[in-house]
Design a protein around this motif. Structure first.
Motif, PDB file in Angstrom:
ATOM      1  N   LEU A 182       1.153  -1.072   0.235  1.00  0.00           N
ATOM      2  CA  LEU A 182       0.054  -0.141   0.017  1.00  0.00           C
ATOM      3  C   LEU A 182       0.733   1.374  -0.062  1.00  0.00           C
ATOM      4  O   LEU A 182       0.772   2.192  -0.659  1.00  0.00           O
ATOM      5  N   ILE A 183       1.698   0.980   0.606  1.00  0.00           N
ATOM      6  CA  ILE A 183       2.922   2.262   0.905  1.00  0.00           C
ATOM      7  C   ILE A 183       4.282   1.628   0.342  1.00  0.00           C
ATOM      8  O   ILE A 183       4.535   0.307   1.173  1.00  0.00           O
ATOM      9  N   PRO A 184       5.196   2.343  -0.406  1.00  0.00           N
ATOM     10  CA  PRO A 184       6.404   1.789  -0.705  1.00  0.00           C
ATOM     11  C   PRO A 184       7.223   1.087   0.816  1.00  0.00           C
ATOM     12  O   PRO A 184       7.347   2.127   1.411  1.00  0.00           O
ATOM     13  N   ASP A 185       7.730   0.148   0.515  1.00  0.00           N
ATOM     14  CA  ASP A 185       8.784  -0.376   1.576  1.00  0.00           C
ATOM     15  C   ASP A 185       8.001  -0.444   3.048  1.00  0.00           C
ATOM     16  O   ASP A 185       8.887  -0.333   3.889  1.00  0.00           O
ATOM     17  N   GLN A 186       6.826  -0.574   3.178  1.00  0.00           N
ATOM     18  CA  GLN A 186       6.207  -0.598   4.225  1.00  0.00           C
ATOM     19  C   GLN A 186       4.871  -1.200   4.085  1.00  0.00           C
ATOM     20  O   GLN A 186       3.841  -1.054   3.674  1.00  0.00           O
TER      21      GLN A 186
END
Length: 127
Positions: A57-61
């Motif tokens: 949903l959120i890059p790298d997280q």
């Protein structure tokens, strides 16, 4: 359905408040968030609280969504009221004879397993 839209709006606002506006605005993000909402809705039909992790949903997280059945029922109150009213209109439109009872009612869909939805159906039928 209407309940899915309520959940999506709730979690979109929650994620955007925490991670910034526009975080969930793209089609991929909306799809991932919708799938997570569906999983939470299904789990809350049998347990009192649920957590779902949303990858990508959120890059790298990873984002964790959390909801209790009580919160879901509060969010679903308007939807359940509409269901209750609809069921009452259906029963009235059927013009059942005095003393004739409804033996079986089959409802299809994941949201129907949620206790407040099932209760709204029962109340609508009972009048």
């Amino acid at each position: 359905g209407a309940l899915d839209e309520v959940l999506l709006a709730h979690f979109r606002a929650q994620v955007e408040e925490k991670y910034g506006d526009g975080t969930c605005s793209g089609p991929k993000a909306t799809s991932r968030l919708s799938k997570a909402c569906e999983r939470i809705k299904k789990m809350l039909s049998t347990i009192d609280s649920s957590k779902v992790s949303v990858d990508g949903l959120i890059p790298d997280q990873d984002v964790t969504l959390e909801l209790s059945r009580g919160q879901l029922e509060n969010m679903a109150a308007r939807v359940c009221l509409r269901i209750k009213e609809l069921m009452a209109r259906v029963v009235t439109a059927c013009h059942f004879e005095e003393g004739v009872a409804l033996d079986v009612l089959e409802i299809v869909g994941g949201g129907t397993r949620i206790p407040c939805v099932a209760e709204a159906v029962q109340q609508g039928i009972a009048g």
